[in-house]
Design a protein around this motif. Sequence first.
Motif, PDB file in Angstrom:
ATOM      1  N   LYS A   1      13.352  30.388  25.446  1.00 56.40           N
ATOM      2  CA  LYS A   1      15.113  30.492  26.301  1.00 56.40           C
ATOM      3  C   LYS A   1      15.720  29.596  25.055  1.00 56.40           C
ATOM      4  O   LYS A   1      16.696  29.781  25.127  1.00 56.40           O
ATOM      5  N   ALA A   2      15.291  28.058  24.525  1.00 51.41           N
ATOM      6  CA  ALA A   2      16.104  27.434  24.224  1.00 51.41           C
ATOM      7  C   ALA A   2      16.479  27.460  22.478  1.00 51.41           C
ATOM      8  O   ALA A   2      17.641  27.259  21.702  1.00 51.41           O
ATOM      9  N   ILE A   3      16.003  28.906  22.008  1.00 49.95           N
ATOM     10  CA  ILE A   3      16.044  29.459  20.967  1.00 49.95           C
ATOM     11  C   ILE A   3      16.703  30.710  20.545  1.00 49.95           C
ATOM     12  O   ILE A   3      15.812  31.262  19.271  1.00 49.95           O
ATOM     13  N   GLY A   4      16.684  30.931  21.268  1.00 52.68           N
ATOM     14  CA  GLY A   4      17.144  32.648  21.199  1.00 52.68           C
ATOM     15  C   GLY A   4      16.432  33.787  22.431  1.00 52.68           C
ATOM     16  O   GLY A   4      17.098  34.366  21.977  1.00 52.68           O
ATOM     17  N   GLY A   5      15.576  33.444  23.139  1.00 50.01           N
ATOM     18  CA  GLY A   5      14.209  34.246  23.643  1.00 50.01           C
ATOM     19  C   GLY A   5      14.839  34.635  24.493  1.00 50.01           C
ATOM     20  O   GLY A   5      15.758  33.753  25.294  1.00 50.01           O
ATOM     21  N   THR A   6      14.067  36.011  25.139  1.00 51.77           N
ATOM     22  CA  THR A   6      14.742  35.981  26.532  1.00 51.77           C
ATOM     23  C   THR A   6      12.926  35.931  27.087  1.00 51.77           C
ATOM     24  O   THR A   6      12.134  36.670  27.317  1.00 51.77           O
ATOM     25  N   PRO A   7      12.672  35.476  28.214  1.00 51.07           N
ATOM     26  CA  PRO A   7      11.441  34.982  29.043  1.00 51.07           C
ATOM     27  C   PRO A   7      11.886  35.538  30.351  1.00 51.07           C
ATOM     28  O   PRO A   7      12.925  35.008  30.836  1.00 51.07           O
ATOM     29  N   ARG A   8      10.500  35.925  30.835  1.00 49.72           N
ATOM     30  CA  ARG A   8       9.917  35.580  32.062  1.00 49.72           C
ATOM     31  C   ARG A   8       8.888  35.243  32.907  1.00 49.72           C
ATOM     32  O   ARG A   8       8.164  34.887  32.063  1.00 49.72           O
ATOM     33  N   ILE A   9       9.097  34.325  34.180  1.00 46.40           N
ATOM     34  CA  ILE A   9       7.451  34.224  34.767  1.00 46.40           C
ATOM     35  C   ILE A   9       7.026  35.422  35.587  1.00 46.40           C
ATOM     36  O   ILE A   9       7.932  35.707  36.715  1.00 46.40           O
ATOM     37  N   ILE A  10       5.545  35.593  35.378  1.00 43.52           N
ATOM     38  CA  ILE A  10       5.463  36.603  36.421  1.00 43.52           C
ATOM     39  C   ILE A  10       4.467  36.189  37.778  1.00 43.52           C
ATOM     40  O   ILE A  10       3.772  35.193  37.235  1.00 43.52           O
ATOM     41  N   HIS A  11       5.205  36.616  38.449  1.00 41.54           N
ATOM     42  CA  HIS A  11       3.836  36.367  39.560  1.00 41.54           C
ATOM     43  C   HIS A  11       3.121  37.077  40.225  1.00 41.54           C
ATOM     44  O   HIS A  11       3.059  38.138  40.417  1.00 41.54           O
ATOM     45  N   THR A  12       1.670  36.833  40.544  1.00 41.03           N
ATOM     46  CA  THR A  12       0.478  37.129  40.819  1.00 41.03           C
ATOM     47  C   THR A  12       0.190  37.262  41.921  1.00 41.03           C
ATOM     48  O   THR A  12      -0.779  37.690  42.134  1.00 41.03           O
ATOM     49  N   GLY A  13       0.907  35.859  42.312  1.00 40.67           N
ATOM     50  CA  GLY A  13      -0.279  35.635  43.873  1.00 40.67           C
ATOM     51  C   GLY A  13      -1.075  34.693  43.472  1.00 40.67           C
ATOM     52  O   GLY A  13      -2.530  34.659  42.952  1.00 40.67           O
TER      53      GLY A  13
END
Length: 310
Positions: free
Chosen positions: A225-237
């Motif tokens: 995110k700090a360098i312009g990308g778009t991240p997400r975090i996945i929750h799988t249990g």
Amino acid sequence: MIAKNFLTFSNLKEKLSLPKPWDIIIIFLLNILIAIPVFLIGHQNFIELNWVYNLDRILLFLIIVTIIQIILQLLKTIIILCIFIYLISLIYGTLFGSYGFQRVYEDYRYMIYAMSDNPKPQDLIISKLLPFPNKSKTIDAVNFTNPKVRNFALYATTKHFKDIKKNNKNRTLIQCFAVFKEIKNNWNYVSDPKGREYIAYASESLQHFSGDCDDHAILMSACIKAIGGTPRIIHTGGHLYPEMLIGNKNDLESAIYLIKEVLFKDESKNQQIHYHIDERGQIWMNLDYTAKYPGGPFMKDEILGELTFN
């Protein structure tokens, strides 16, 4: 005393009640919003009778609407109070937070879009309804504006792939892959204290490059995110891992070429690239700590929830 309490309840109920015909209109609109996804589930799970003009599906929809309407009418006072509180929270989110009216509209539209082609639309609804574990703490921990996080991400982009030819379209992608490589090369998995979930800020994890899966996902997301990308975090249990937005299918082809032919040739040799396509048709690539290259194998395939940092 009982009579007094009854009068108080009656007064409260009267104050919460909307004047006609607004109560009927609101209940009807809420009915339609609920009935559409419920109908999609029924449509894709009930046997088709092949009646003329699809009368079986029309009847199914009318039955669903009628049942929901009865339930909403019985719970009218409570529902109107809940809607009022919900609207207040959305107004606050629109003005001061990240989740407001626009996000609600997009989430509903994308859910309906995805359900129309999903053989098990109820799974999609369940994934949307399940709470993301420690959501507020995780959002705070992805402190991508922290100077330490930003400086580390910049350092990674100068250490890896600096001499690779870049253009405006692939520059951010290559730099995010450089961040992945630097974190991958230094990450040391360490479990949380026994019986306690410890969530480290990204800036904190930079001190020793150590932590468990959620700490890694937070650090990776913050740096991207700090360098312009778009991240997400996945929750799988029981497991969290980061993904980054690649774009459309053409962007995926470019990313695969860079991974397999330029940036991670040895690590990805004869290996498959793993990614997810969301309900919008956008492609997200796996960046788990267990992967030796971007798009490495998933540790777990299921998705119970996701947290996107736009």
